[in-house]
Design an enzyme around this catalytic site. Structure first.
Site, mmCIF file in Angstrom:
data_model
loop_
_atom_site.group_PDB
_atom_site.id
_atom_site.type_symbol
_atom_site.label_atom_id
_atom_site.label_comp_id
_atom_site.label_asym_id
_atom_site.label_seq_id
_atom_site.Cartn_x
_atom_site.Cartn_y
_atom_site.Cartn_z
ATOM 1 N N ARG A 37 0.850 -1.190 0.000
ATOM 2 C CA ARG A 37 0.000 0.000 0.000
ATOM 3 C C ARG A 37 0.887 1.242 0.000
ATOM 4 O O ARG A 37 2.025 1.209 0.486
ATOM 5 C CB ARG A 37 -0.915 0.012 1.222
ATOM 6 C CG ARG A 37 -1.806 -1.212 1.354
ATOM 7 C CD ARG A 37 -2.565 -1.186 2.668
ATOM 8 N NE ARG A 37 -3.446 -2.335 2.826
ATOM 9 C CZ ARG A 37 -3.105 -3.481 3.431
ATOM 10 N NH1 ARG A 37 -1.879 -3.611 3.937
ATOM 11 N NH2 ARG A 37 -3.963 -4.475 3.529
ATOM 12 N N LYS A 80 -1.456 -2.719 8.146
ATOM 13 C CA LYS A 80 -2.626 -2.343 8.946
ATOM 14 C C LYS A 80 -2.613 -3.091 10.276
ATOM 15 O O LYS A 80 -2.203 -4.247 10.358
ATOM 16 C CB LYS A 80 -3.911 -2.674 8.186
ATOM 17 C CG LYS A 80 -4.176 -1.763 6.997
ATOM 18 C CD LYS A 80 -5.513 -2.072 6.367
ATOM 19 C CE LYS A 80 -5.843 -1.090 5.245
ATOM 20 N NZ LYS A 80 -7.167 -1.368 4.636
ATOM 21 N N HIS A 100 -2.639 2.321 -5.856
ATOM 22 C CA HIS A 100 -3.436 1.114 -5.634
ATOM 23 C C HIS A 100 -3.618 0.333 -6.927
ATOM 24 O O HIS A 100 -3.811 -0.891 -6.891
ATOM 25 C CB HIS A 100 -4.789 1.475 -5.020
ATOM 26 C CG HIS A 100 -5.184 0.543 -3.911
ATOM 27 N ND1 HIS A 100 -4.494 0.451 -2.724
ATOM 28 C CD2 HIS A 100 -6.184 -0.365 -3.823
ATOM 29 C CE1 HIS A 100 -5.052 -0.460 -1.946
ATOM 30 N NE2 HIS A 100 -6.081 -0.978 -2.592
ATOM 31 N N ARG A 143 -0.858 -1.977 -6.996
ATOM 32 C CA ARG A 143 -1.120 -3.078 -6.052
ATOM 33 C C ARG A 143 -2.033 -4.117 -6.707
ATOM 34 O O ARG A 143 -1.774 -5.317 -6.633
ATOM 35 C CB ARG A 143 -1.758 -2.509 -4.780
ATOM 36 C CG ARG A 143 -2.099 -3.536 -3.704
ATOM 37 C CD ARG A 143 -2.477 -2.783 -2.429
ATOM 38 N NE ARG A 143 -3.145 -3.602 -1.438
ATOM 39 C CZ ARG A 143 -2.521 -4.374 -0.550
ATOM 40 N NH1 ARG A 143 -1.205 -4.453 -0.559
ATOM 41 N NH2 ARG A 143 -3.213 -5.065 0.348
ATOM 42 N N HIS A 182 -3.342 -9.077 3.428
ATOM 43 C CA HIS A 182 -4.785 -9.126 3.644
ATOM 44 C C HIS A 182 -5.100 -9.969 4.881
ATOM 45 O O HIS A 182 -4.574 -11.072 5.041
ATOM 46 C CB HIS A 182 -5.489 -9.754 2.442
ATOM 47 C CG HIS A 182 -5.584 -8.841 1.267
ATOM 48 N ND1 HIS A 182 -5.716 -9.298 -0.028
ATOM 49 C CD2 HIS A 182 -5.579 -7.485 1.174
ATOM 50 C CE1 HIS A 182 -5.781 -8.277 -0.858
ATOM 51 N NE2 HIS A 182 -5.696 -7.172 -0.151
ATOM 52 N N TYR A 241 -8.965 -10.850 -6.776
ATOM 53 C CA TYR A 241 -8.015 -10.845 -7.880
ATOM 54 C C TYR A 241 -8.132 -12.088 -8.758
ATOM 55 O O TYR A 241 -7.736 -12.069 -9.910
ATOM 56 C CB TYR A 241 -6.594 -10.695 -7.334
ATOM 57 C CG TYR A 241 -6.420 -9.406 -6.588
ATOM 58 C CD1 TYR A 241 -6.356 -8.192 -7.267
ATOM 59 C CD2 TYR A 241 -6.377 -9.380 -5.202
ATOM 60 C CE1 TYR A 241 -6.235 -6.997 -6.587
ATOM 61 C CE2 TYR A 241 -6.250 -8.189 -4.507
ATOM 62 C CZ TYR A 241 -6.183 -7.002 -5.213
ATOM 63 O OH TYR A 241 -6.072 -5.822 -4.539
#
Length: 302
Positions: free
Chosen positions: A154, A178, A248, A251, A274, A283
């Protein structure tokens, strides 16, 4: 916004940042959403948290919907209202939660924009050519885009990298994602070469405020997310044959190309950081859709 809302709002935002380890971007978005709502509630006659009711919440979201905001934005604003009111109940600032019956719009399902391999190669070739005769900024831009595409990190993770997070020998980068979760992501030979060139001339931009930041702006400070987006947008816009924009998109592209190349879903999940495999599965839909289009365009009996 009424004065009675200020202290609870700031306390909630501190809870998000410190207690829940939410990213700076999330805290900023929630602040914007809640300030807008509380200002609307003030206009409706509310001056303290106990004045808030379900009708105020619904009227405000209804105005946002009428203004044409996307379902994704409405869903986020609904989440902000729910999180704020639930926190207020837990803290004893509200007796009842007015947002318990607040319905959130479902996010629209859409395939993310991705670049084809030849487009990505052209973008990187263009940056490479510019870096040969350019100064340290051009070398930095190449390293930035190479690393984004090689790792799928990210943009916030990218600009948060320090020099010591990069291991050129092992060709890995340590990323803080995150929820303050750390992961190690590999990158390839081209990205390693671009990073080596950048590190060799990083001193040309470095100054007193540089610290250990990997990527620097022209004033010598840590590169910001907005500056990184400008670099990527300018690179993708120059291609002239894609609507993809922003970090993004790189990404999305990295994830799709990994799956197209045979990487398993769990490995891609780990690379991207993730929390849920369901997020990564998007994806696979991108890859299947591209396969379908290629089949229809190529097979004589399609």
């Amino acid at each position: 916004m009424a004065a009675g809302f200020g202290a609870p709002l700031e306390a909630f935002l501190r809870h998000l940042a410190l207690g829940r380890s939410r990213s700076e971007h999330t805290v900023r978005a929630y602040r914007s959403d809640l300030v807008a709502f509380l200002s609307s509630a003030t206009a409706d006659g509310a001056s303290a948290l106990e004045d808030l009711d379900l009708g105020m919440l619904r009227r405000w979201l209804g105005k946002q919907n009428a203004a044409g905001l996307s379902r994704a934005t409405l869903a986020r604003r609904t989440a902000a209202l729910r999180a704020f009111s639930a926190w207020a109940v837990r803290e004893g600032l509200l007796e009842a939660d007015p947002a318990t019956r607040l319905a959130a719009p479902r996010r629209g399902k859409h395939l993310p924009d991705v670049l084809h391999r030849d487009q990505m190669e052209r973008a990187l070739d263009s940056l490479t050519a510019a870096s040969e005769d350019g100064g340290p900024v051009a070398v930095r831009d190449l390293a930035l885009v190479e690393l984004l595409y090689a790792t799928g990190v990210r943009v916030g993770e990218l600009v948060g990298l320090d020099v010591d997070d990069v291991d050129l020998g092992r060709r890995t980068v340590t990323v803080l994602g995150k929820g303050n979760k750390q992961r190690t992501v590999p990158f390839g030979v081209p990205a390693a070469g671009a990073l080596s060139r950048w590190l060799a001339c990083r001193h040309a931009l470095a100054g007193e405020g540089s610290g250990a930041a990997l990527f620097l702006g022209v004033r010598g400070r840590r590169l910001g997310q907005r500056q990184a987006r400008v670099v990527v947008d300018r690179t993708l816009e120059a291609l002239g044959d894609t609507s993809a924009r922003g970090p993004h998109a790189l990404r999305h592209t990295a994830a799709t190309h990994l799956l197209d190349g045979g990487a398993d879903l769990r490995s891609v999940q780990e690379v991207l950081g993730h929390a849920s495999l369901a997020t990564t599965q998007l994806y696979t839909h991108v890859s299947v859709e591209r396969l379908r289009k290629s089949y229809l365009a190529s097979h004589p009996r399609a």
